[in-house]
Scaffold this motif. Structure first.
Motif, PDB file in Angstrom:
ATOM      1  N   GLN A 167      18.460-120.493 109.341  1.00  0.00           N
ATOM      2  CA  GLN A 167      17.152-119.845 109.510  1.00  0.00           C
ATOM      3  C   GLN A 167      16.037-120.889 109.425  1.00  0.00           C
ATOM      4  O   GLN A 167      15.100-120.878 110.233  1.00  0.00           O
ATOM      5  N   LEU A 168      16.152-121.781 108.439  1.00  0.00           N
ATOM      6  CA  LEU A 168      15.113-122.798 108.270  1.00  0.00           C
ATOM      7  C   LEU A 168      15.066-123.767 109.444  1.00  0.00           C
ATOM      8  O   LEU A 168      13.988-124.190 109.874  1.00  0.00           O
ATOM      9  N   ILE A 192      15.722-122.518  98.980  1.00  0.00           N
ATOM     10  CA  ILE A 192      16.562-123.400  99.809  1.00  0.00           C
ATOM     11  C   ILE A 192      15.711-124.532 100.389  1.00  0.00           C
ATOM     12  O   ILE A 192      16.160-125.676 100.478  1.00  0.00           O
ATOM     13  N   MET A 193      14.474-124.210 100.757  1.00  0.00           N
ATOM     14  CA  MET A 193      13.563-125.257 101.234  1.00  0.00           C
ATOM     15  C   MET A 193      13.402-126.343 100.182  1.00  0.00           C
ATOM     16  O   MET A 193      13.464-127.538 100.478  1.00  0.00           O
ATOM     17  N   GLU A 194      13.203-125.910  98.948  1.00  0.00           N
ATOM     18  CA  GLU A 194      13.003-126.850  97.845  1.00  0.00           C
ATOM     19  C   GLU A 194      14.228-127.752  97.678  1.00  0.00           C
ATOM     20  O   GLU A 194      14.106-128.963  97.498  1.00  0.00           O
ATOM     21  N   LEU A 198      12.058-129.687 101.551  1.00  0.00           N
ATOM     22  CA  LEU A 198      11.052-129.232 102.505  1.00  0.00           C
ATOM     23  C   LEU A 198       9.881-128.576 101.779  1.00  0.00           C
ATOM     24  O   LEU A 198      10.046-128.001 100.698  1.00  0.00           O
ATOM     25  N   THR A 199       8.712-128.664 102.381  1.00  0.00           N
ATOM     26  CA  THR A 199       7.534-127.966 101.860  1.00  0.00           C
ATOM     27  C   THR A 199       6.973-127.069 102.953  1.00  0.00           C
ATOM     28  O   THR A 199       7.453-127.080 104.092  1.00  0.00           O
ATOM     29  N   ALA A 200       5.933-126.318 102.614  1.00  0.00           N
ATOM     30  CA  ALA A 200       5.297-125.423 103.593  1.00  0.00           C
ATOM     31  C   ALA A 200       4.783-126.197 104.804  1.00  0.00           C
ATOM     32  O   ALA A 200       4.692-125.645 105.908  1.00  0.00           O
ATOM     33  N   ASP A 201       4.477-127.483 104.613  1.00  0.00           N
ATOM     34  CA  ASP A 201       3.975-128.302 105.732  1.00  0.00           C
ATOM     35  C   ASP A 201       5.062-128.609 106.756  1.00  0.00           C
ATOM     36  O   ASP A 201       4.758-129.012 107.883  1.00  0.00           O
ATOM     37  N   LEU A 227       5.599-120.837 100.864  1.00  0.00           N
ATOM     38  CA  LEU A 227       5.826-120.765 102.315  1.00  0.00           C
ATOM     39  C   LEU A 227       4.547-121.023 103.114  1.00  0.00           C
ATOM     40  O   LEU A 227       4.582-121.098 104.342  1.00  0.00           O
ATOM     41  N   GLY A 228       3.400-121.097 102.416  1.00  0.00           N
ATOM     42  CA  GLY A 228       2.146-121.372 103.117  1.00  0.00           C
ATOM     43  C   GLY A 228       1.706-120.231 104.018  1.00  0.00           C
ATOM     44  O   GLY A 228       1.235-120.459 105.140  1.00  0.00           O
TER      45      GLY A 228
END
Length: 433
Positions: A167-168, A192-194, A198-201, A227-228
């Motif tokens: 998904q990411l 999962i981003m963390e 990964l960051t919101a950017d 998630l920004g």
């Protein structure tokens, strides 16, 4: 103003009430003539459709419950011949027979507009790329929001649920700008981003339309930060239509109910008495335009209140507060009524408490015992025991004030509580096992 159907959504209150009355009378007549269940219900109470001469007369009509839908499984509540039904959805049936819902072609057109209203109110435009991480299938969420997004003219990515790393990747590569999922899954994506650094950017999201389970301001704040996005709530239920019953606008102060298509009441869940606007109680919905399966006074079991304000978005429809619990997920612990949402409400007041928790209810001798497992911030978990003890004591006292009982609270390490891709299931009750 972010409105999909400006003329309908900005009607004066008197015009809304008149339209509701006309559509209510039509619905009651149609249900009486075409649905044996409603005909027998009204006859048993000696009520004739023509007796509904004002909106308040709706209180004369009987309630419809989920059990009624199950008792008439699968097609007993349809008001049109099966050949006129072009779509069938149903619930999972995990607690009994599934509830089945049928849509005519016109119902689907109405549904698209209702979902489009909610999405536009949440900031979505035809220029957005909508990433739908709801399950597709008999569940109404995936298809409901899919067709609503296409109706606006947005690009739709029907990813469905699961496989978060994929998904990411898709979010990054396809420039997804709007995320559709449960709040629990949005938090899981952030986690999962963390882990991936990964960051919101690194993604391109602007909006998140979250629904299908209760969630509070603490979860909203965490989703928005990580998630920004601007995160808004939307509400629906399969039995009534699916998503599109109500939704937050960007003011984030209550969910506008599409009251030209649904008549909303708040009742005392114990007595069934209709409560005045502003009172907290159970939400009851009557469909006003549904052809395939009209529902009269459907008891949603969701606890909320209705109110009106001069919303800056321009919509004049009545609002409902975010549901604060359900009458049927209420726990009775040693004679005390407890809603899981009350636990979440307490947790929002403590900085080191995360939105991730589980409630365990079991028997200890002849008494009930309630335990809350709560993830705390990494910083506090590896901090001195004195600070953890202070948090535990404060949490326990606050829980007692709000719940009326003192649960056992166990602080657990970050990322040790199960994450949910669908509806979060936060209660394990083993008292009857």
């Amino acid at each position: 103003m972010l409105l999909w159907q400006k003329e309908e959504q900005t009607m004066p209150l008197d015009d809304i009430k008149q339209l509701q009355l006309e559509r209510l009378q039509s619905t009651v007549n149609r249900a009486y003539e075409n649905v044996d269940f409603y005909k027998s219900q009204l006859k048993s109470l000696n009520i004739k459709p023509e007796e509904i001469s004002k909106l308040e007369d709706i209180s004369k009509l009987p309630f419809t419950t989920k059990q009624d839908l199950r008792d008439n499984y699968p097609y007993g509540l349809f008001a049109v011949p099966l050949k006129d039904i072009v779509r069938i959805h149903s619930s999972s049936g995990t607690t009994g027979k599934p509830t089945v819902v049928g849509y005519t072609k016109r119902d689907l057109e109405t549904w698209k507009d209702l979902v489009a209203r909610v999405m536009v109110a949440g900031g979505v435009t035809k220029d957005d790329i909508v990433h739908i991480a709801f399950t597709y299938g008999l569940f109404t969420g995936g298809f409901g929001l899919h067709y609503g997004a296409e109706h606006i003219g947005a690009s739709v990515i029907p990813v469905s649920s699961g496989n978060t790393r994929r998904q990411l990747l898709i979010m990054q590569d396809y420039w997804s700008s709007t995320l559709i999922c449960t709040p629990s899954y949005a938090l899981h994506i952030a986690e999962i981003m963390e882990k991936q650094g990964l960051t919101a950017d690194d993604i391109h999201l602007k909006y998140a339309l979250l629904g299908s389970e209760p969630w509070g301001e603490k979860i909203r704040a965490e989703v928005e930060e990580k998630l920004g996005v601007i995160a808004t709530d939307n509400y629906g239920l399969s039995e009534v239509i699916g998503p599109g019953v109500s939704g937050e606008c960007l003011q984030k102060n209550g969910l506008h109910i599409n009251e030209d298509h649904f008549y909303a009441e708040i009742i005392d869940p114990e007595t069934g008495e209709v409560l005045p606007e502003g009172e907290l109680g159970e939400l009851v919905l009557t469909t006003l335009t549904k052809e395939g399966m009209p529902l009269i006074r459907y008891r949603t079991r969701d606890i909320t209140r209705l109110f009106r304000d001069n919303c800056k978005c321009g919509c004049t429809f009545v609002k409902m507060e975010k549901p604060s619990g359900r009458t049927d997920d209420m726990l009775i612990v040693n004679g005390v009524n407890v809603f899981p949402s009350q636990v979440e409400e307490v947790l929002t007041e403590f900085d080191h408490a995360t939105p991730h928790y589980m409630i365990f209810v079991k028997k200890k001798g002849h008494l009930d015992q309630m335990e809350i497992n709560l993830e705390i911030s990494e910083h506090l978990f590896f901090d001195e025991m004195k600070k953890q003890r202070a948090l535990l004591d404060s949490l326990t006292e606050k829980m007692f004030t709000v719940l009326g009982i003192k649960p056992k609270i166990k602080l657990v390490e970050p990322r040790t509580i199960e994450r949910f891709e669908g509806k979060a299931s936060r209660v394990v009750d083993t008292r009857n096992e």
